[in-house]
Design an enzyme around this catalytic site. Structure first.
Site, PDB file in Angstrom:
ATOM      1  NE  ARG A   1      -2.640  -0.899   3.045  1.00 49.46           N
ATOM      2  CZ  ARG A   1      -3.584  -1.083   4.294  1.00 49.46           C
ATOM      3  NH1 ARG A   1      -4.705  -0.424   4.376  1.00 49.46           N
ATOM      4  NH2 ARG A   1      -3.240  -1.959   4.844  1.00 49.46           N
TER       5      ARG A   1
ATOM      6  CG  ASP B   1       5.260 -17.400  16.886  1.00 48.42           C
ATOM      7  OD1 ASP B   1       4.721 -16.996  15.749  1.00 48.42           O
ATOM      8  OD2 ASP B   1       6.107 -17.269  17.606  1.00 48.42           O
TER       9      ASP B   1
ATOM     10  CG  HIS C   1      11.534 -20.314   8.896  1.00 50.80           C
ATOM     11  ND1 HIS C   1      10.529 -20.099   9.749  1.00 50.80           N
ATOM     12  CD2 HIS C   1      12.534 -20.232   9.591  1.00 50.80           C
ATOM     13  CE1 HIS C   1      11.067 -19.831  11.207  1.00 50.80           C
ATOM     14  NE2 HIS C   1      12.452 -19.797  11.115  1.00 50.80           N
TER      15      HIS C   1
ATOM     16  CG  HIS D   1       8.588 -23.453  13.464  1.00 50.63           C
ATOM     17  ND1 HIS D   1       8.044 -23.108  12.170  1.00 50.63           N
ATOM     18  CD2 HIS D   1       8.615 -22.112  14.058  1.00 50.63           C
ATOM     19  CE1 HIS D   1       8.010 -21.947  11.887  1.00 50.63           C
ATOM     20  NE2 HIS D   1       8.311 -21.224  13.086  1.00 50.63           N
TER      21      HIS D   1
HETATM   22  C1  BG6 Z   1       8.871 -17.678  13.902  1.00 48.71           C
HETATM   23  C2  BG6 Z   1       8.218 -17.243  14.955  1.00 48.71           C
HETATM   24  O1  BG6 Z   1       7.864 -18.438  12.844  1.00 48.71           O
HETATM   25  O2  BG6 Z   1      10.044 -18.453  14.078  1.00 48.71           O
HETATM   26  C3  BG6 Z   1       8.984 -16.326  15.858  1.00 48.71           C
HETATM   27  O3  BG6 Z   1       7.130 -16.581  14.448  1.00 48.71           O
HETATM   28  C4  BG6 Z   1      10.236 -16.961  16.102  1.00 48.71           C
HETATM   29  O4  BG6 Z   1       8.273 -16.053  17.300  1.00 48.71           O
HETATM   30  C5  BG6 Z   1      11.012 -17.787  14.733  1.00 48.71           C
HETATM   31  O5  BG6 Z   1      11.087 -16.197  16.667  1.00 48.71           O
HETATM   32  C6  BG6 Z   1      11.997 -18.510  14.998  1.00 48.71           C
HETATM   33  O6  BG6 Z   1      12.866 -18.862  14.088  1.00 48.71           O
HETATM   34  P1  BG6 Z   1      14.519 -19.091  14.030  1.00 48.71           P
HETATM   35  O7  BG6 Z   1      14.738 -19.470  12.394  1.00 48.71           O
HETATM   36  O8  BG6 Z   1      15.013 -17.958  14.389  1.00 48.71           O
HETATM   37  O9  BG6 Z   1      14.654 -20.368  14.735  1.00 48.71           O
END
Ligand code: BG6
Length: 497
Positions: A51, A236, A180, A241
Site C-alpha cells: 500500500r 506461533d 521455514h 515448527h
Molecule cells: C517464527 C516465529 O516462525 O520463528 C518467531 O514466529 C520465532 O516467533 C521464529 O522467533 C524462530 O525462527 P528461527 O529460525 O530464528 O529459529
C-alpha cells in the site's frame, strides 16, 4: 564441501507485503545469496507490491540496504549488488481496491518460459481478496505458484477458511505453505540421517528408544509484538515448527523423496497423535510467561512490560507438551516438546534417548553402562552427537565412560550454511513442494492443537511465570520428571546425565 548450483528458469516473483520486515530481513538477503551464486540472473524480476507509496528506486534502495545490513561483508561486492537490485521494481497497490492491479498486469511477462510466483507476506485476512483479484484479472495461470506465509489461521476453522479462499483460485499443487523450519539445512539433514544410513532405521522404534525430546529455545523476547500477543507460543511455534520436526523424526520411511510421498507420511504421524483431552491438558501440557528481573546490575523486562499497553495478558511465551503417537512404531514412547522465549539460551535440538542395555557384563566398580543418546543440534552450532560408552583409556583396569562421537558441521564442512529461505524461495520456482506443508497436514496439526488451546482458554488457573534466562516454569521440569526422565540441557553435552 562441493555445492552444486543448478540455475532456475527466469521468474517474475510478485511479493505482496514488500515493505514489511520479512522482506528486508529474510527474503531479500536470501535472494541475494542465490543471485550471487548464479542460480538466477538479471532476467528474473522481483516485483514488490504494497500500500505504501514507494517507487522502483525506493524498492531498489531498500533491497540494497537490506543486503548491506543482513549479508556478511565477505559475500558482498558492489557490482553484484548493482545487478541484483536492478531485478527489483515496485507497484503501490492497495490489494483490497481494484485500482493498481492494471499496473501489475503490465509488469508481468506472459512468456511461458518465465515462472510466475505470488508471495503473500501479508495478513491472512487479505489472502482471499488478493487471490480473487489474481483470478478475476487472469494473472493466475495454471502454472503460477502462490506462497503463503504464516499465520495460516488461528485455529482449524480459520485455517479451513483461508485454505478454501486460496483453493478457489489455485490448485493444491500450486500452493506453497511456508514453514521455514523445513528449509533449515539441519532439518533437511534429518532425512539424510534417517534414510541414507543403515544404522538407525532398524532401531528407530519403541523397542530401542525410550523417549524423544524436541526443544526450540530462544533467548530473545517477543519485543512486545502485537501479533504475538494474539497468538502465543502454542500457535506461533508448536502448531507448525515443533510438529513438523516431530513428523520428520517419527514418520515411516517414504518410498521416494517425492513431495507427496513425504507429506503422506508426515500426515500419518499427525493423524496418529493421541488427542489431549480437555481433562488431560493440565497433566500433559505446561504453559508459562516470562517475568522480568530487576536488580542493581541487571534489568530485563517481563513479557507484559514489553507490551505497548502494559498488559495484563495471559498469552503464553513458553509451552511444554508430552505428546504420544498411537501407532505400532511409537507405542509407549513419549515425545516431550518444549519451546519458549527468553530462555536460558538459544538452542534447538532433538534428543533421541535410547533404552538401557538389557544386561550388563560389567561389575559395579567398572561403572554402569549408560543408555545411548543421540543429540541433533539444529541451531546454533549445527551438530550431531552420538553418546556412546567406551573404556576409559589408559591403565587402571576397565572403567566405563560415556563420550560423544561428535559431527560438528562447522568443523567438518567449509561451506556457508544457507538460510532456510534461500532453499524455499527457489524451490517454489523449481516447482518442488517437498519442504512445504500440504493443506491436510496443516489442518491435522490444528485439529490436535485446538483442544489444548480451548482448555487453556477455559481454565481459571493463572499462567505460571518463569524468570527470564531460565528453562521455563517449574511445571515443565515436573512434566518430564514425573515420568522418571530429565530434560537434556544444552550445557550438559559433556555429561548428559
Ligand atoms: C517464527 C516465529 O516462525 O520463528 C518467531 O514466529 C520465532 O516467533 C521464529 O522467533 C524462530 O525462527 P528461527 O529460525 O530464528 O529459529
Amino acid at each position: 564441501m562441493s555445492s552444486r548450483i543448478i540455475p532456475v528458469l527466469p521468474f517474475d516473483y510478485v511479493v505482496f507485503g514488500a515493505t514489511g520486515d520479512l522482506t528486508s530481513r529474510k527474503l531479500i538477503p536470501a535472494l541475494y545469496h542465490r543471485f550471487r551464486d548464479g542460480q538466477f540472473d538479471e532476467r528474473s524480476r522481483v516485483i514488490g507490491v504494497s500500500r505504501t507509496k514507494w517507487d522502483d528506486d525506493k524498492m531498489r534502495q531498500v533491497a540494497r540496504e537490506s543486503v548491506l545490513k543482513y549479508v556478511p561483508e565477505e559475500y558482498r561486492d558492489d557490482a553484484t549488488i548493482d545487478l541484483f537490485v536492478s531485478c527489483f521494481s515496485y507497484i503501490p497497490n492497495d490489494v483490497t481496491d481494484q485500482d493498481g492491479w492494471a499496473e501489475l498486469r503490465a509488469a508481468l511477462r506472459d512468456d511461458a518460459g518465465i515462472v510466475r510466483a505470488f508471495y503473500l507476506a501479508v495478513a491472512p485476512s487479505v489472502f482471499a481478496p488478493i487471490c480473487n483479484y489474481l483470478s478475476q484479472m487472469d494473472y493466475a495461470r495454471r502454472d503460477s505458484r502462490v506462497v503463503l506465509e504464516k499465520p495460516l489461521g488461528h485455529d482449524l476453522e480459520s485455517s479451513i477458511q483461508i485454505n478454501d479462499a486460496v483453493a478457489r483460485v489455485f490448485n493444491e499443487d500450486q500452493v506453497y505453505r511456508i514453514d521455514h523450519y523445513l528449509g533449515k539445512e539441519t532439518v533437511q539433514n534429518l532425512l539424510a540421517l534417517r534414510f541414507a544410513n543403515m544404522l538407525f532405521e532398524p532401531i528407530w522404534n519403541s523397542a530401542h528408544i525410550d523417549h524423544i525430546q524436541i526443544t526450540v529455545a530462544e533467548s530473545i523476547g517477543t519485543g512486545g509484538r502485537a501479533y504475538y500477543d494474539q497468538s502465543g507460543a502454542l500457535r506461533d511455534m508448536v502448531q507448525n515448527h515443533l510438529l513438523q520436526l516431530l513428523c520428520l523424526v517419527a514418520m515411516e520411511p517414504p518410498a521416494t523423496s517425492e513431495a507427496n510421498a513425504l507429506r503422506d507420511e508426515k500426515l500419518k504421524v499427525l493423524r496418529a497423535l493421541k488427542p489431549i483431552a480437555e481433562d488431560d491438558v493440565a497433566r500433559k501440557t505446561v504453559r508459562g510467561q516470562y517475568v522480568g528481573v530487576k536488580s542493581d546490575t541487571t534489568s530485563v523486562p517481563g513479557y507484559v512490560e514489553e507490551l505497548a499497553d502494559g498488559g495484563p495478558s495471559t498469552t503464553e511465551t513458553f509451552v511444554a507438551i508430552k505428546a504420544e503417537i498411537e501407532n505400532w512404531r511409537w507405542q509407549g514412547v513419549p515425545f516431550y516438546l518444549r519451546t519458549g522465549k527468553r530462555m536460558a539460551r538459544q538452542v534447538s535440538e532433538i534428543v533421541v534417548q535410547f533404552r538401557s542395555i538389557p544386561h550388563s557384563i560389567f561389575d559395579h566398580a567398572e561403572g554402569r553402562p549408560r543408555p545411548n543418546r543421540m543429540v541433533i543440534r539444529l541451531q546454533p552450532d549445527e551438530a550431531v552427537r552420538l553418546f556412546l560408552m567406551i573404556k576409559d583409556p589408559g591403565p587402571g583396569g576397565m572403567r566405563l565412560r560415556q563420550v560423544p562421537l561428535n559431527l560438528s558441521f562447522a568443523e567438518t564442512f567449509e561451506a556457508r550454511t544457507p538460510e532456510a529461505y534461500e532453499r524455499l524461495l527457489l524451490d517454489v520456482i523449481r516447482g518442488n513442494q517437498t519442504l512445504f506443508m500440504r493443506r491436510d497436514e496443516l489442518e491435522a496439526a490444528w485439529r490436535w492443537i485446538d483442544p489444548i488451546r480451548h482448555a487453556w482458554d477455559d481454565s481459571a488457573d493463572p499462567v505460571p511465570g518463569y524468570t527470564v534466562g531460565t528453562w521455563g516454569p517449574t511445571g515443565a521440569i515436573a512434566l518430564i520428571e514425573r515420568d522418571g526422565r530429565t530434560w537434556h540441557e544444552a550445557h550438559d553435552d559433556a555429561n548428559p546425565f
